[in-house]
Structure formats: structure tokens, C-alpha cells
Write an enzyme that holds these catalytic residues in place. Structure first.
Site, PDB file in Angstrom:
ATOM      1  N   PRO A  95       0.779  -1.218  -0.004  1.00 18.49           N
ATOM      2  CA  PRO A  95      -0.033   0.095  -0.067  1.00 18.49           C
ATOM      3  C   PRO A  95       0.922   1.278  -0.017  1.00 18.49           C
ATOM      4  CG  PRO A  95       0.044  -1.088   2.247  1.00 18.49           C
ATOM      5  CD  PRO A  95       0.822  -2.039   1.149  1.00 18.49           C
ATOM      6  N   GLU A 122       1.904  -7.701   8.853  1.00 15.59           N
ATOM      7  CA  GLU A 122       2.476  -6.547   8.934  1.00 15.59           C
ATOM      8  C   GLU A 122       3.053  -5.930   7.704  1.00 15.59           C
ATOM      9  OE1 GLU A 122       1.108  -4.193  10.866  1.00 15.59           O
ATOM     10  OE2 GLU A 122       0.159  -5.781  11.563  1.00 15.59           O
ATOM     11  N   ARG A 160      -4.119  -7.929 -20.571  1.00  9.03           N
ATOM     12  CA  ARG A 160      -5.047  -7.565 -21.524  1.00  9.03           C
ATOM     13  C   ARG A 160      -4.446  -6.934 -22.666  1.00  9.03           C
ATOM     14  NH1 ARG A 160     -10.295  -6.606 -20.953  1.00  9.03           N
ATOM     15  NH2 ARG A 160     -10.205  -4.592 -21.869  1.00  9.03           N
ATOM     16  N   ASP A 175     -10.946   1.353 -24.306  1.00  6.51           N
ATOM     17  CA  ASP A 175     -10.979   1.296 -22.992  1.00  6.51           C
ATOM     18  C   ASP A 175     -11.005   2.464 -22.276  1.00  6.51           C
ATOM     19  OD1 ASP A 175     -11.901  -1.394 -22.737  1.00  6.51           O
ATOM     20  OD2 ASP A 175      -9.910  -2.128 -22.271  1.00  6.51           O
TER      21      ASP A 175
HETATM   22  C1  LIG Z   1      -2.031  -5.711   6.066  1.00  3.59           C
HETATM   23  S1  LIG Z   1      -0.840  -5.204   4.632  1.00  3.59           S
HETATM   24  C2  LIG Z   1       0.460  -4.661   5.569  1.00  3.59           C
HETATM   25  C3  LIG Z   1       0.457  -2.931   5.812  1.00  3.59           C
HETATM   26  C4  LIG Z   1       1.526  -2.347   6.054  1.00  3.59           C
HETATM   27  N1  LIG Z   1       1.621  -2.592   7.727  1.00  3.59           N
HETATM   28  C5  LIG Z   1       1.568  -0.887   6.070  1.00  3.59           C
HETATM   29  O1  LIG Z   1       0.952  -0.223   6.766  1.00  3.59           O
HETATM   30  O2  LIG Z   1       2.129  -0.477   4.937  1.00  3.59           O
HETATM   31  C6  LIG Z   1      -0.434  -6.839   4.137  1.00  3.59           C
HETATM   32  C7  LIG Z   1       0.216  -6.917   2.681  1.00  3.59           C
HETATM   33  O3  LIG Z   1      -0.748  -6.799   1.723  1.00  3.59           O
HETATM   34  C8  LIG Z   1      -0.577  -6.215   0.657  1.00  3.59           C
HETATM   35  N2  LIG Z   1      -1.312  -5.147   0.445  1.00  3.59           N
HETATM   36  C9  LIG Z   1      -2.211  -4.643   1.289  1.00  3.59           C
HETATM   37  N3  LIG Z   1      -2.905  -3.510   0.521  1.00  3.59           N
HETATM   38  C10 LIG Z   1      -2.197  -3.302  -0.710  1.00  3.59           C
HETATM   39  C11 LIG Z   1      -2.582  -2.493  -1.755  1.00  3.59           C
HETATM   40  N4  LIG Z   1      -3.502  -1.326  -1.346  1.00  3.59           N
HETATM   41  N5  LIG Z   1      -1.874  -2.218  -2.742  1.00  3.59           N
HETATM   42  C12 LIG Z   1      -0.839  -3.473  -2.758  1.00  3.59           C
HETATM   43  N6  LIG Z   1      -0.641  -4.415  -1.723  1.00  3.59           N
HETATM   44  C13 LIG Z   1      -1.516  -4.124  -0.756  1.00  3.59           C
HETATM   45  C14 LIG Z   1       1.037  -5.900   0.707  1.00  3.59           C
HETATM   46  O4  LIG Z   1       1.591  -6.961   0.079  1.00  3.59           O
HETATM   47  C15 LIG Z   1       1.272  -6.054   2.394  1.00  3.59           C
HETATM   48  O5  LIG Z   1       2.495  -6.162   2.490  1.00  3.59           O
END
Ligand SMILES: C[S@@+](CC[C@H](N)C(=O)[O-])C[C@H]1O[C@@H](n2cnc3c(N)ncnc32)[C@H](O)[C@@H]1O
Length: 258
Positions: A95, A122, A160, A175
Site C-alpha cells: 500500500p 504487517e 489484456r 477502453d
Molecule cells: C496488511 S498489509 C500491510 C500494511 C503495512 N503494515 C503498511 O501499513 O504499509 C499486508 C500486505 O498486503 C498487501 N497490500 C495491502 N494493501 C495493498 C494495496 N493497497 N496495494 C498493494 N498491496 C497491498 C501488501 O503486500 C502488504 O505487505
């Protein structure tokens, strides 16, 4: 093979359904794309094959250990590990990454191999980001429990765009987002449904009229829903004139040049 994906995950079963349906399945059968899913646990050292541990500095939750992910990438990529950043991308789903978009999908479609690392808990030990990843991608400003769904989003959006994947080679050009605009409204039979008629322009059989109507609808829809996109869209003088008549530019960005 045009493009090879390798997905590193602790939950490989999550990929079973999406990869076995529709366009992705056909693209794989046609040899345009390969998608291999690898269980990070298989590469974890030790009898217990531990893949996560408590965070240094305390706090709740668990952090994914670096060794299993590094080992998995090394085993899966072989000599290609040295080609990271050239024709091989290693993408950490996160994220905190740059926002995924049509433009980023296009960028990724140019690689020969893409490794997608799915985090959990995490997240992933920071050293994976520093030592292994060449890119870090977020699919939106929200937090999911793992990188598996984001990885699927990337695989599908990129696939795609590969030549030969869609029946109609022009389909992706129209698209939404392809040209910086949202797509025009789509209709199919019946010509009237619950009192709502298909716009006459589409029934006219006049190709030029259809093209004009679609362009204008596309511009109108983008102005109404995503005016921010117009700043970067490829607009003709006629497009600008049409948008101005709809009230575009009655504030800032009147010329749309910035
Ligand atoms: C619960 S999340 C960890 C978030 C982390 N503690 C932070 O605050 O940045 C667990 C995993 O989900 C994935 N993930 C969660 N949200 C995502 C998003 N919006 N885009 C891409 N990957 C995501 C990532 O691989 C991340 O390591």
C-alpha cells in the site's frame, strides 16, 4: 512466450480460480503469457519453515522474514536475477507503492519477466524492498490483508495489453483510461428496455455519426466524473471546443495546457 509472471505468495491456492477462467486462461493456453505461482514457505530454511517473525522494536503483528522471499526469487529467477531492472521486474505489492494505473500496466507489459511478491501480516522485511524489489506497487489507497488480490489485478491488467490476448486488437485502445478519457456508454440489444431507448446515433448506421457521438460522450462523461483526467488527455481543438460548451474551464485550467 511473450511475458512470464512468477508470483511469490504464502497462499498459492488463492490464484486457482482467477487463472483458470476466461481471458487469462486463454492467454496462457495460447502461450502469450505464463503465470507460475510459488509458495514462499517451500523456500524457508529450517525444520519449521518459518516465514514470519515478530518485529524488531516491538509492537503487534508479524513481519515476513527476508530469507524465504530472497531464496524463492533466486530459485525461480535463476540467472535472470541479475537482469532485474533490465527486462526483469521484481514488484513488491504494497500500500506504500506507486499507484497502479493504465500507464503503469503499459510500462510493465514491456518486460519479459515479472516477479510479484505478495506480502501478508504487517508486511515484508524492509531489506526485501532495498535488495530485491525493482518496483513497489499499490492498487489503491486502502489496506488489504495480503498482496494476492493486488497481484491478480496486475496480472490481469497487464495481460489484456499484450498483443493477441483480446479478440479485437483495437479493444484496449478505446477502453477507459487508454487514451486518458473514460469510455463512452455501451448498449446492446434490445433497442428499447423498460422504456429506455438506445441513442438514435448508434442506430443510424452512419459510421461518422457514431464516431462523433462516442467521442462526445466520452468527453462529457470524463468531464462529469473525472475532470482531473482531462488535464493529461490527448485532446483535439474540436474536443476542447466541445468541452468548453459544456462549461469546462470555467475556473482554473481553462486551456487544459498545464
Ligand atoms: C496488511 S498489509 C500491510 C500494511 C503495512 N503494515 C503498511 O501499513 O504499509 C499486508 C500486505 O498486503 C498487501 N497490500 C495491502 N494493501 C495493498 C494495496 N493497497 N496495494 C498493494 N498491496 C497491498 C501488501 O503486500 C502488504 O505487505
Amino acid at each position: 512466450m511473450r511475458l512470464e509472471f512468477d508470483i511469490l505468495t504464502l497462499f498459492p491456492n488463492m490464484f486457482q480460480g482467477p487463472l483458470q477462467e476466461s481471458i487469462l486462461k486463454r492467454a496462457m493456453e495460447a502461450g502469450i503469457v505464463a503465470v507460475r505461482v510459488h509458495n514462499i514457505r517451500d523456500y524457508a530454511p529450517g525444520k519449521h519453515r518459518q516465514t514470519d517473525d515478530t518485529p524488531y522494536g516491538g509492537g503487534g503483528g508479524m513481519v515476513m522474514k527476508p530469507e524465504p522471499i530472497w531464496n524463492a526469487a533466486e530459485a525461480v529467477l535463476g540467472e535472470d536475477i541479475a537482469r532485474r531492472g533490465q527486462d526483469v521486474a521484481v514488484v513488491l505489492m504494497s500500500p506504500q507503492g506507486r499507484l497502479f494505473s493504465h500507464a503503469v500496466a503499459r510500462e510493465l507489459a514491456r518486460y519479459r519477466r515479472i516477479v510479484l511478491i505478495c506480502g501478508r501480516y504487517e508486511g515484508v522485511d524492509e531489506r526485501i524492498r532495498e535488495l530485491l524489489a525493482t518496483d513497489e506497487i499499490s492498487i489503491g489507497d486502502y489496506v488489504l490483508s495480503g498482496g494476492e488480490l493486488p497481484a491478480m489485478v496486475v496480472v490481469e491488467a497487464v495481460t489484456r495489453l499484450l498483443p493477441g490476448v483480446l479478440g479485437d486488437p483495437g479493444a484496449t485502445f478505446e477502453d477507459s483510461h487508454a487514451e486518458g478519457l473514460l469510455e463512452y456508454p455501451q448498449y446492446t440489444r434490445p433497442a428499447e428496455f423498460r422504456g429506455l431507448k438506445v441513442p438514435e446515433e448508434l442506430l443510424s448506421g452512419n459510421h461518422a455519426e457514431v464516431v462523433r457521438w462516442r467521442r462526445e460522450q466520452s468527453l462529457r462523461r470524463t468531464l462529469e466524473r473525472r475532470p482531473d483526467l482531462l488535464k493529461k488527455a490527448n485532446l483535439t481543438a474540436a474536443d476542447r471546443e466541445f468541452l468548453r460548451r459544456l462549461g469546462w474551464g470555467e475556473g482554473e485550467d481553462a486551456d487544459g495546457q498545464d
